[in-house]
Design an enzyme around this catalytic site. Structure first.
Site, short mmCIF file in Angstrom:
data_model
loop_
_atom_site.label_atom_id
_atom_site.label_comp_id
_atom_site.label_asym_id
_atom_site.label_seq_id
_atom_site.Cartn_x
_atom_site.Cartn_y
_atom_site.Cartn_z
N HIS A 59 106.64 80.95 164.01
CA HIS A 59 105.52 80.78 163.07
C HIS A 59 104.27 81.48 163.61
CE1 HIS A 59 107.93 77.63 161.08
NE2 HIS A 59 107.11 77.77 160.07
N HIS A 98 105.58 72.69 168.66
CA HIS A 98 105.57 73.66 169.75
C HIS A 98 104.59 73.23 170.83
CE1 HIS A 98 108.12 76.81 168.09
NE2 HIS A 98 107.52 76.64 166.93
#
Length: 277
Positions: free
Chosen positions: A38, A85
């Site tokens: 992303h 993340h």
């Protein structure tokens, strides 16, 4: 996308544990986390758009830099906020995206010229796409990484084949005047046509997806002697790769080529392909 997703399944670095983080996006929880794709896309897309448009359209570059930095920062920070993340995953994603951009951007126009004008471009695109899918690293558990990567490869192939056909048939031509161009804001009628194109395009995309899914999956299962009612059949490379490549490639092709032909027949097409963002 291909590089980042493949590296996830090579490095096999798990996502942050829960607790202490709270994961707000469960769909990607089965994927590994390093690097953050992303973040890679969040950096790559706005930087590439700015790179390819700053000498083509009339706008203030400082505002574009500010918008790009804001967009990229929000995407990267959102991955931390969502608990998907670690900071290191995001840093690795941004760094890898920067290296790929610096390496590939100078060659994009040359690659684009070849893929749009070469007579064998569709064959080349299909071969390269399927090869990338076949070379994807083996996965040791169920994950959406390979599936999403194959979707992206199929979309890339469909877009380029549709783009190639538009150019070869004379539907898409170069601009009459050299850049830079003014950014033309649509009027009321233009907004109405835009809304019509969007609705028709979405309908074509959804119809294409439904039809190709219904046709390809049973055939591929029969060819490979698999039970189509078994969810594990979709995880087989011999089914998943051609299925996703065909479905999403066909959708992308119809969005780029077929829908634009429909717009022309209905007289709601864009007047100028090269003077709109």
């Amino acid at each position: 996308m291909v590089v980042g997703q493949a590296l996830k399944d090579i490095i096999c670095w798990p996502r942050p544990p829960e607790p202490p983080v709270v994961k707000l996006e469960k769909r990607f929880n089965l994927e590994y986390g390093m690097p953050s794709t992303h973040s890679m896309v969040g950096v790559t897309v706005p930087l590439a758009v700015m790179f390819f448009t700053h000498n083509r359209y009339e706008y203030e570059l400082p505002y574009a830099v500010l918008l790009t930095a804001t967009w990229s920062s929000l995407v990267c920070l959102s991955r931390l906020y969502m608990g998907m993340h670690s900071v290191l995953d995001v840093i690795a994603g941004v760094s890898l995206a920067s290296v790929l951009l610096a390496t590939l951007l100078p060659w994009i126009d040359t690659i684009d010229e070849i893929l749009v004008n070469n007579s064998f471009s569709p064959l080349l695109v299909v071969v390269v796409g399927l090869t990338l899918g076949l070379l994807y690293p083996p996965i040791d558990k169920f994950s959406t990484t390979r599936a999403d990567t194959t979707n992206v490869i199929g979309i890339w192939a469909g877009v380029y084949i549709g783009y190639w056909l538009n150019v070869q048939m004379g539907y898409m031509k170069g601009p009459l005047q050299p850049p830079p161009y003014k950014i033309i804001l649509p009027g009321i009628s233009g907004c109405g046509f835009m809304l019509m194109r969007m609705c028709i395009g979405i309908a074509i995309a959804y119809a294409t997806k439904a039809i190709t899914k219904a046709l390809t999956y049973p055939v591929l299962c029969r060819i490979n002697n698999l039970d189509r009612s078994d969810p594990r059949s979709m995880c087989k490379l011999a089914v998943e790769l051609p299925y996703r490549f065909l479905v999403y490639g066909t959708v992308a092709f119809n969005v780029v080529f077929t829908s634009t032909r429909v717009f022309t027949i209905m007289h709601i097409e864009r007047e100028m392909w090269y003077t709109e963002v």
